[in-house]
Design a protein around this motif. Sequence first.
Motif, short mmCIF file in Angstrom:
data_model
loop_
_atom_site.label_atom_id
_atom_site.label_comp_id
_atom_site.label_asym_id
_atom_site.label_seq_id
_atom_site.Cartn_x
_atom_site.Cartn_y
_atom_site.Cartn_z
N ALA A 278 0.86 -1.20 0.00
CA ALA A 278 0.00 0.00 0.00
C ALA A 278 0.88 1.24 0.00
O ALA A 278 1.99 1.23 0.53
N ALA A 279 0.38 2.30 -0.60
CA ALA A 279 1.12 3.56 -0.68
C ALA A 279 0.26 4.70 -0.16
O ALA A 279 -0.96 4.72 -0.34
N ILE A 280 0.93 5.66 0.48
CA ILE A 280 0.28 6.86 0.99
C ILE A 280 0.86 8.06 0.26
O ILE A 280 2.08 8.20 0.17
N ILE A 281 0.01 8.92 -0.22
CA ILE A 281 0.45 10.21 -0.74
C ILE A 281 -0.11 11.28 0.18
O ILE A 281 -1.32 11.37 0.38
N GLN A 294 -1.82 -7.38 -3.72
CA GLN A 294 -2.54 -8.03 -2.62
C GLN A 294 -1.80 -7.85 -1.29
O GLN A 294 -0.60 -7.56 -1.26
N ARG A 295 -2.53 -8.05 -0.21
CA ARG A 295 -1.92 -8.03 1.11
C ARG A 295 -0.96 -9.21 1.26
O ARG A 295 -1.07 -10.22 0.55
N VAL A 299 -5.11 -12.17 1.30
CA VAL A 299 -6.55 -11.93 1.36
C VAL A 299 -6.82 -10.45 1.13
O VAL A 299 -6.48 -9.61 1.97
N GLY A 300 -7.39 -10.11 -0.01
CA GLY A 300 -7.78 -8.74 -0.28
C GLY A 300 -6.64 -7.88 -0.81
O GLY A 300 -5.47 -8.25 -0.78
N ASP A 301 -7.03 -6.70 -1.31
CA ASP A 301 -6.05 -5.76 -1.82
C ASP A 301 -5.32 -5.06 -0.68
O ASP A 301 -5.89 -4.80 0.37
N THR A 321 -10.71 2.00 1.76
CA THR A 321 -10.74 1.57 0.37
C THR A 321 -9.73 2.37 -0.44
O THR A 321 -9.79 3.60 -0.46
N PRO A 322 -8.78 1.69 -1.10
CA PRO A 322 -7.74 2.41 -1.86
C PRO A 322 -8.17 2.75 -3.28
O PRO A 322 -9.23 2.34 -3.75
N ASN A 323 -7.30 3.52 -3.96
CA ASN A 323 -7.43 3.82 -5.39
C ASN A 323 -8.69 4.59 -5.76
O ASN A 323 -9.18 4.50 -6.88
N THR A 324 -9.25 5.34 -4.81
CA THR A 324 -10.42 6.16 -5.12
C THR A 324 -10.03 7.56 -5.58
O THR A 324 -10.84 8.28 -6.14
#
Length: 500
Positions: A278-281, A294-295, A299-301, A321-324
């Motif tokens: 996962a990435a944070i901006i 995936q994690r 299991v899951g993104d 929820t990512p990528n929104t």
Amino acid sequence: MMFTMIQRVETFELPSDSVISDTLKPHVNDNFRVLTSPGGALYCDPNTGEAVYPKILTTGAGNAIHIPFIFAKLIAMTGKERPNVVYIGTPFFDREGRYENGTVSFRKIGCRIKRLMVAEDDTTPSSEEMRRIMVDWSDLIMISGGNSLFAMLRWQSIGLDLLIKEAAVRGKVLCGGSAGCGCYFDSMQTDSLKPEACKLSEKVLTELCAEERLNWSFVRITCLGFINAFCIPHIDTVGTNNIARVDTAKKMLLEAHMKLEADRDSRPIFGFGVDEKAAIIYEGGKIKIFSAGQRATGVGDATCHILFVNNLNEVMCIPITPNTGESLTMDELIDRAMRSVMALQSPLDLIVDDRVSNACHRRGCSAAIDFMTLIEDPATIEQSLRNELPEPSSIEFMTLGEKKKSLSFNKSKPQDPPVHVLPLKETHFLHDNVAPAPPPPQSISVIQVIPPIIESSVIHEDDMSLPPPPDLSPYHHSKMRSQSVDSFVDMLQTMREIPG
């Protein structure tokens, strides 16, 4: 703007390349923040009043920075095709192999790279040279993974922590993963005390038995303070001590919460877990979450998670929820996570099916549990209830024992046409030990009120925006509700009191 460099008289060094725990453990509670108010603006222009926040991109694991999807976003943040890159490998003790791996993507696109080696005195440049590289020359500063506690102590002793802040004020992009992720937060969970978290890790591991390798604990340390939360990098993994990082993070958060409980003026501590991919901006004081796979659990993104302690002293871990593409402040993310939990405890669960859950996903809510509305407009439900439910004087309520139920409405008021709604789901109790709600007064047949309320509550799959009732605070429950018809009616009656 120029910061005054604070010269520290004594620099921090490890007594050897293999001793870690005995040297670092006494410093777990040291304060490494460079901001007096963690998570606030770095600088406010006295002329314009404009607040300056750092520009940060971090990932849960260090190598996730080089995933093409994430790396492209990082380069775009600099506004240059080939930014000047400063690589800081202090957490890995400036090891050569880590430098090669950490800069491979930058070298592929032709970036100029300067390696700032400050883990030892004999390789540390002067304060003036460090400032020239960090503040004047760089476009992007990358911090490696590794031993976070050692890096914090070393940077503080030579003033590099202040140079990182000054570079951020000048608009330089900060990035990294693992230790290079948590260091930008107010505090972080770290495995800095594990036996192999040293320069000669391979040698140490060969000299230790299996039991000795497991004999270490995660610790929580303060960090630079650019983002006001307790960060848990690699939250989807297990440490080399066979303990899940998320389990330890929950214990740390609960312990911190209990210490602060007596102080009503203190701000609660919230956790921010980051999966490895996962990435944070973080720009302008707001956060975007992206997933690049995936994690680690499979299991899951991959995503980020908000952790908080509820009123029952339970630690909740809520995914985002990512990528929104949505940008939210940390407070807004926390508020959304807390309201998600309230939504699960709400009788609205009775009328939610897969179509509504899928619509919530499309809106970018925190998985299916973060649905906050069933109505397109917050005023819609209130208005529809007012249209369908006139004053009690204009309604003929029948007794509970009568089989035939009817409602007589004011004929002068136009009625909305009937609306088809989703079928009611089977009742599910969230808490087995929760007593059902008391029966309604016998003078009014609450059962008769249900049909017009349900018919008037138009469900829109593509928009979920209604906030919860104001009295349902995560910290102040008026009462625990069961998943019953009576509690469902109570909730809807409460919603009528929401101002238009």
